[in-house]
Design a protein around this motif. Sequence first.
Motif, PDB file in Angstrom:
ATOM      1  N   CYS A  84      -1.482   1.152   1.880  1.00  0.00           N
ATOM      2  CA  CYS A  84      -2.668   1.363   1.080  1.00  0.00           C
ATOM      3  C   CYS A  84      -3.655   0.414   1.355  1.00  0.00           C
ATOM      4  N   HIS A  85      -4.976   1.094   1.562  1.00  0.00           N
ATOM      5  CA  HIS A  85      -6.130  -0.029   1.651  1.00  0.00           C
ATOM      6  C   HIS A  85      -6.244  -1.027   0.517  1.00  0.00           C
ATOM      7  N   ASP A  86      -5.795  -0.618  -0.743  1.00  0.00           N
ATOM      8  CA  ASP A  86      -6.110  -1.218  -1.909  1.00  0.00           C
ATOM      9  C   ASP A  86      -5.346  -2.022  -2.389  1.00  0.00           C
ATOM     10  N   CYS A  87      -3.946  -1.602  -2.504  1.00  0.00           N
ATOM     11  CA  CYS A  87      -2.736  -2.428  -3.161  1.00  0.00           C
ATOM     12  C   CYS A  87      -1.702  -2.825  -2.046  1.00  0.00           C
ATOM     13  N   ASP A  88      -1.853  -2.540  -0.513  1.00  0.00           N
ATOM     14  CA  ASP A  88      -1.110  -3.028   0.341  1.00  0.00           C
ATOM     15  C   ASP A  88       0.179  -2.575   0.202  1.00  0.00           C
ATOM     16  N   CYS A  89       0.479  -1.513  -0.740  1.00  0.00           N
ATOM     17  CA  CYS A  89       1.937  -0.642  -0.632  1.00  0.00           C
ATOM     18  C   CYS A  89       1.960   0.488   0.288  1.00  0.00           C
ATOM     19  N   GLU A  90       3.192   0.777   0.588  1.00  0.00           N
ATOM     20  CA  GLU A  90       3.218   2.072   1.587  1.00  0.00           C
ATOM     21  C   GLU A  90       2.826   3.137   0.837  1.00  0.00           C
ATOM     22  N   ILE A  91       2.110   4.146   1.751  1.00  0.00           N
ATOM     23  CA  ILE A  91       1.656   5.331   1.335  1.00  0.00           C
ATOM     24  C   ILE A  91       2.937   6.217   1.506  1.00  0.00           C
ATOM     25  N   GLY A  92       3.177   6.909   0.420  1.00  0.00           N
ATOM     26  CA  GLY A  92       4.070   8.007   0.227  1.00  0.00           C
ATOM     27  C   GLY A  92       4.272   8.903   1.626  1.00  0.00           C
ATOM     28  N   ILE A  93       5.477   9.216   2.277  1.00  0.00           N
ATOM     29  CA  ILE A  93       5.400  10.067   3.410  1.00  0.00           C
ATOM     30  C   ILE A  93       4.956  11.420   3.099  1.00  0.00           C
ATOM     31  N   GLU A  94       5.101  12.143   1.815  1.00  0.00           N
ATOM     32  CA  GLU A  94       4.739  13.189   1.431  1.00  0.00           C
ATOM     33  C   GLU A  94       3.160  13.370   1.530  1.00  0.00           C
ATOM     34  N   ARG A  95       2.316  12.371   0.982  1.00  0.00           N
ATOM     35  CA  ARG A  95       0.974  12.041   1.173  1.00  0.00           C
ATOM     36  C   ARG A  95       0.727  11.993   2.767  1.00  0.00           C
ATOM     37  N   LEU A  96       1.393  11.409   3.487  1.00  0.00           N
ATOM     38  CA  LEU A  96       0.829  11.063   4.968  1.00  0.00           C
ATOM     39  C   LEU A  96       1.067  12.656   5.507  1.00  0.00           C
ATOM     40  N   ARG A  97       2.260  13.410   4.974  1.00  0.00           N
ATOM     41  CA  ARG A  97       2.474  14.513   5.812  1.00  0.00           C
ATOM     42  C   ARG A  97       1.252  15.605   5.552  1.00  0.00           C
ATOM     43  N   SER A  98       0.727  15.567   4.391  1.00  0.00           N
ATOM     44  CA  SER A  98      -0.095  16.604   3.970  1.00  0.00           C
ATOM     45  C   SER A  98      -1.378  15.981   4.301  1.00  0.00           C
ATOM     46  N   GLN A  99      -1.683  14.552   4.178  1.00  0.00           N
ATOM     47  CA  GLN A  99      -2.988  14.193   4.790  1.00  0.00           C
ATOM     48  C   GLN A  99      -2.834  12.904   5.563  1.00  0.00           C
ATOM     49  N   PRO A 100      -2.637  13.186   7.028  1.00  0.00           N
ATOM     50  CA  PRO A 100      -2.094  12.147   7.818  1.00  0.00           C
ATOM     51  C   PRO A 100      -3.265  10.838   7.901  1.00  0.00           C
ATOM     52  N   LYS A 155     -11.729   8.356  -9.520  1.00  0.00           N
ATOM     53  CA  LYS A 155     -12.279   8.150 -10.794  1.00  0.00           C
ATOM     54  C   LYS A 155     -13.659   7.238 -10.903  1.00  0.00           C
ATOM     55  N   GLU A 156     -13.545   6.123 -10.228  1.00  0.00           N
ATOM     56  CA  GLU A 156     -14.750   5.220 -10.173  1.00  0.00           C
ATOM     57  C   GLU A 156     -15.785   5.595  -9.365  1.00  0.00           C
ATOM     58  N   TYR A 157     -15.419   6.251  -8.180  1.00  0.00           N
ATOM     59  CA  TYR A 157     -16.530   6.740  -7.417  1.00  0.00           C
ATOM     60  C   TYR A 157     -16.937   8.127  -7.357  1.00  0.00           C
ATOM     61  N   GLY A 158     -15.963   9.086  -7.839  1.00  0.00           N
ATOM     62  CA  GLY A 158     -16.385  10.229  -7.771  1.00  0.00           C
ATOM     63  C   GLY A 158     -16.294  10.773  -6.444  1.00  0.00           C
ATOM     64  N   GLN A 159     -16.166  12.282  -6.494  1.00  0.00           N
ATOM     65  CA  GLN A 159     -15.663  12.962  -5.075  1.00  0.00           C
ATOM     66  C   GLN A 159     -16.576  14.307  -4.803  1.00  0.00           C
ATOM     67  N   GLY A 160     -17.489  14.408  -5.600  1.00  0.00           N
ATOM     68  CA  GLY A 160     -18.215  15.386  -5.611  1.00  0.00           C
ATOM     69  C   GLY A 160     -17.380  16.749  -5.635  1.00  0.00           C
ATOM     70  N   GLY A 161     -16.599  16.832  -6.666  1.00  0.00           N
ATOM     71  CA  GLY A 161     -15.840  18.117  -6.906  1.00  0.00           C
ATOM     72  C   GLY A 161     -14.804  18.535  -6.110  1.00  0.00           C
ATOM     73  N   SER A 162     -14.591  18.069  -4.925  1.00  0.00           N
ATOM     74  CA  SER A 162     -13.373  18.564  -4.055  1.00  0.00           C
ATOM     75  C   SER A 162     -12.267  17.189  -4.116  1.00  0.00           C
ATOM     76  N   ALA A 163     -11.202  17.784  -4.386  1.00  0.00           N
ATOM     77  CA  ALA A 163     -10.011  16.836  -4.858  1.00  0.00           C
ATOM     78  C   ALA A 163      -9.413  16.447  -3.457  1.00  0.00           C
ATOM     79  N   SER A 164      -8.977  15.347  -3.312  1.00  0.00           N
ATOM     80  CA  SER A 164      -8.409  14.973  -1.958  1.00  0.00           C
ATOM     81  C   SER A 164      -7.081  14.319  -2.075  1.00  0.00           C
ATOM     82  N   LEU A 165      -6.319  14.596  -3.139  1.00  0.00           N
ATOM     83  CA  LEU A 165      -5.199  14.279  -3.331  1.00  0.00           C
ATOM     84  C   LEU A 165      -4.095  15.523  -2.918  1.00  0.00           C
TER      85      LEU A 165
END
Length: 71
Positions: free
Chosen positions: A31-47, A61-71
């Motif tokens: 993770c760019h922010d917390c330096d923890c590992e990104i979950g494998i499920e997340r990487l499979r769906s969004q490499p 939440k802080e910066y917004g995404q213009g209505g399209s979720a990226s999770l």
Amino acid sequence: LDLARLDRHVNEIRRIEAAFRRLDVGNYGICHDCDCEIGIERLRSQPYAERCVDCQAQYEKEYGQGGSASL
């Protein structure tokens, strides 16, 4: 509409290229922010994910995404 679609494709290619760079330097899947590992499920769906689910939610939440979720 065609320009918006093209812009999305260009942005996705940039994210993929950035993921390859992270792979080359050895921090892919960290993770760019917390330096923890990104979950494998997340990487499979969004490499090209740069953040874990929790940090991505906080980022959106802080910066917004213009209505399209990226999770």
